[in-house]
Design a protein around this motif. Structure first.
Motif, PDB file in Angstrom:
ATOM      1  N   PRO A   1       6.424   4.891   0.454  1.00  0.00           N
ATOM      2  CA  PRO A   1       6.735   6.235   0.955  1.00  0.00           C
ATOM      3  C   PRO A   1       5.655   7.289   0.715  1.00  0.00           C
ATOM      4  N   GLN A   2       4.559   6.923   0.065  1.00  0.00           N
ATOM      5  CA  GLN A   2       3.535   7.919  -0.245  1.00  0.00           C
ATOM      6  C   GLN A   2       2.845   8.412   1.026  1.00  0.00           C
TER       7      GLN A   2
ATOM      8  N   ILE B   1      16.368   2.470  -5.133  1.00  0.00           N
ATOM      9  CA  ILE B   1      16.478   3.874  -4.732  1.00  0.00           C
ATOM     10  C   ILE B   1      15.797   4.718  -5.798  1.00  0.00           C
ATOM     11  N   PHE B   2      14.712   5.390  -5.401  1.00  0.00           N
ATOM     12  CA  PHE B   2      13.959   6.228  -6.325  1.00  0.00           C
ATOM     13  C   PHE B   2      14.171   7.696  -5.982  1.00  0.00           C
ATOM     14  N   ASP B   3      14.228   8.542  -7.016  1.00  0.00           N
ATOM     15  CA  ASP B   3      14.302   9.980  -6.763  1.00  0.00           C
ATOM     16  C   ASP B   3      12.896  10.538  -6.553  1.00  0.00           C
ATOM     17  N   ASP B   4      12.781  11.839  -6.424  1.00  0.00           N
ATOM     18  CA  ASP B   4      11.492  12.469  -6.106  1.00  0.00           C
ATOM     19  C   ASP B   4      10.442  12.275  -7.186  1.00  0.00           C
ATOM     20  N   THR B   5      10.873  11.981  -8.424  1.00  0.00           N
ATOM     21  CA  THR B   5       9.922  11.741  -9.515  1.00  0.00           C
ATOM     22  C   THR B   5       9.748  10.254  -9.795  1.00  0.00           C
TER      23      THR B   5
ATOM     24  N   ILE C   1       0.861  -1.183   0.000  1.00  0.00           N
ATOM     25  CA  ILE C   1       0.000   0.000   0.000  1.00  0.00           C
ATOM     26  C   ILE C   1       0.902   1.239   0.000  1.00  0.00           C
ATOM     27  N   SER C   2       0.322   2.387  -0.315  1.00  0.00           N
ATOM     28  CA  SER C   2       1.045   3.670  -0.313  1.00  0.00           C
ATOM     29  C   SER C   2       2.345   3.588  -1.118  1.00  0.00           C
ATOM     30  N   ASP C   3       2.286   2.887  -2.236  1.00  0.00           N
ATOM     31  CA  ASP C   3       3.475   2.665  -3.054  1.00  0.00           C
ATOM     32  C   ASP C   3       3.060   2.603  -4.520  1.00  0.00           C
ATOM     33  N   HIS C   4       3.837   3.247  -5.385  1.00  0.00           N
ATOM     34  CA  HIS C   4       3.491   3.248  -6.812  1.00  0.00           C
ATOM     35  C   HIS C   4       3.632   1.865  -7.434  1.00  0.00           C
ATOM     36  N   ARG C   5       4.286   0.924  -6.740  1.00  0.00           N
ATOM     37  CA  ARG C   5       4.427  -0.443  -7.246  1.00  0.00           C
ATOM     38  C   ARG C   5       3.290  -1.359  -6.796  1.00  0.00           C
TER      39      ARG C   5
ATOM     40  N   LYS D   1       9.809  10.354   9.031  1.00  0.00           N
ATOM     41  CA  LYS D   1       9.187  10.699  10.304  1.00  0.00           C
ATOM     42  C   LYS D   1       7.661  10.719  10.222  1.00  0.00           C
ATOM     43  N   GLY D   2       7.113  11.149   9.087  1.00  0.00           N
ATOM     44  CA  GLY D   2       5.664  11.165   8.950  1.00  0.00           C
ATOM     45  C   GLY D   2       5.077   9.777   9.074  1.00  0.00           C
ATOM     46  N   LEU D   3       5.695   8.806   8.412  1.00  0.00           N
ATOM     47  CA  LEU D   3       5.217   7.426   8.492  1.00  0.00           C
ATOM     48  C   LEU D   3       5.432   6.865   9.894  1.00  0.00           C
ATOM     49  N   LEU D   4       6.560   7.200  10.503  1.00  0.00           N
ATOM     50  CA  LEU D   4       6.844   6.725  11.850  1.00  0.00           C
ATOM     51  C   LEU D   4       5.805   7.242  12.848  1.00  0.00           C
TER      52      LEU D   4
END
Length: 388
Positions: free
Chosen positions: A198-199, A292-296, A159-163, A229-232
């Motif tokens: 990371p979404q 490792i993904f960048d911001d895009t 969940i919360s993942d583009h994959r 930190k937001g997810l944590l």
């Protein structure tokens, strides 16, 4: 042959003081301040006066068959070897598929699990993978959990993942219901392991499931909760709502530099916020593909998870972040065992002889037993995989 471990500082995982522990076959048969045996008894004696005796580590997420690489076929990661676990104090692993459930299959997962079990390791697995509808071995989640010994739950569902397959609350509720009923029928827990990306939607989908159905938050076991930190902080709310969360020990320098917390740091942070230590776990994500993904969301690098990271996170928690030894041990022994419904992660009379003897100063594994089988002696693997 009996094995007598003498004078260890016993953490079971709570502190028990100086104890002798006697092993026979695959079980712990006695724990006393001093155990005296008849002089004619055939026994192997281990002097443990400068050591800590702890339960064998329980690694709740390992890609034992390797992971599918996000950089094409050549980037598929290798399989785990037996000593990847044992040399690092791990006596129980839970295998799962991830992004790739095409070139990595459930039949291969079960075959690998059975092979590792033949070599002395405790191995369990999840059916399914990142995507819904869940792939199964028999055609149904219920039958997989009921009739295949190694299957104990479902996952890791993303969940919360583009994959991910972008599941809905209804789909997740139905999946969790199937897993729960299958667990009831088979005497298993039927936990749903959740890969959290990371979404910024974080765990909102799991909360939606609990609000619109009879499924409690405790049905889900979200991992990778130390991404930022937001997810944590969302994980702390999840724990206070009755759930458990898992931190991933394998990471990359890039991710740490871009907001990820080390697993040990995340554990210390949650404890400082007053989270019940019974609700926190750490896993290695060993042999996973670590993209490792960048911001895009472009792939800019790829690394491989390591089982050794679990022990490293334990040591870091104790030595760098001042986490109590028993709390650090709980996160890699009793806690994941309880979440997944495993009879592992403790040392008591009658328990399985899954033990790790740690150097008191460095916390390095010196001896490791899995089901009473001496796997590591004086920091050397004395049992290895067939092709190691």
């Amino acid at each position: 042959m009996l094995t007598l471990i003498q004078g260890a500082d016993l953490y079971a995982p709570t502190a028990q003081g100086k104890m002798d522990v006697l092993l026979a076959g695959s079980k712990v048969i006695d724990i006393q301040p001093e155990i005296k045996l008849d002089g004619n008894t055939l026994v192997k004696v281990i002097d443990a006066r400068e050591h800590i005796l702890a339960p064998g580590f329980v690694d709740s997420l390992v890609h034992i068959t390797g992971g599918g690489g996000e950089a094409g076929f050549a980037s598929r990661t290798p399989e785990m070897e037996l000593t990847d676990a044992t040399l690092n104090g791990i006596t129980t692993v839970v295998g799962a598929l991830g992004t790739d459930s095409s070139s990595r299959t459930l039949s291969n997962l079960i075959a690998k699990a059975k092979g590792l079990k033949e070599q002395g390791l405790n191995v369990f697995c999840h059916t399914g993978s990142y995507h819904l509808p869940a792939k199964t071995l028999t055609g149904s989640i219920t039958d997989d959990l009921m009739y295949i010994e190694e299957f104990i739950g479902v996952g890791e569902v993303a969940i919360s993942d583009h994959r991910s397959s972008q599941p809905t609350a209804l789909q997740l509720a139905q999946l969790a219901a199937q897993a729960k009923v299958a667990g009831m029928l088979s005497g298993k827990k039927g936990t749903v392991s959740i890969h959290v990306g990371p979404q910024e939607t974080y765990l909102s989908l799991l909360h939606e499931v609990s609000k619109c159905s009879d499924i409690n938050l405790s049905a889900f076991y979200p991992t990778h909760m130390n991404r930022n930190k937001g997810l944590l902080d969302a994980g702390i709310d999840f724990c206070r709502g009755g759930g458990h969360i898992d931190f991933t020990a394998s990471t990359t320098e890039y991710d740490l530099a871009h907001g990820e917390y080390a697993a040990a740091q995340a554990l210390a942070y949650c404890l400082a916020q007053g989270v019940d230590p019974n609700r926190l776990t750490i896993s290695s994500d060993g042999h996973a593909s670590l993209p490792i993904f960048d911001d895009t969301l472009n792939l800019v690098g790829l690394e491989v998870g390591k089982e050794a990271s679990l022990h490293q996170a334990f040591v870091q928690a104790v030595q760098e972040f001042d986490v109590a030894i028993e709390h650090a041990l709980m996160a890699i022994t009793t806690n994941p065992s309880q979440v997944l419904g495993l009879k592992k992660g403790t040392i008591k009379v009658g328990s399985d002889a899954d033990l790790v003897l740690l150097d008191k100063q460095t916390l390095a594994p010196i001896h490791v037993w899995s089901n009473g089988l001496h796997m590591v002696e004086n920091s050397n693997a004395i049992v290895k995989g067939l092709f190691e």
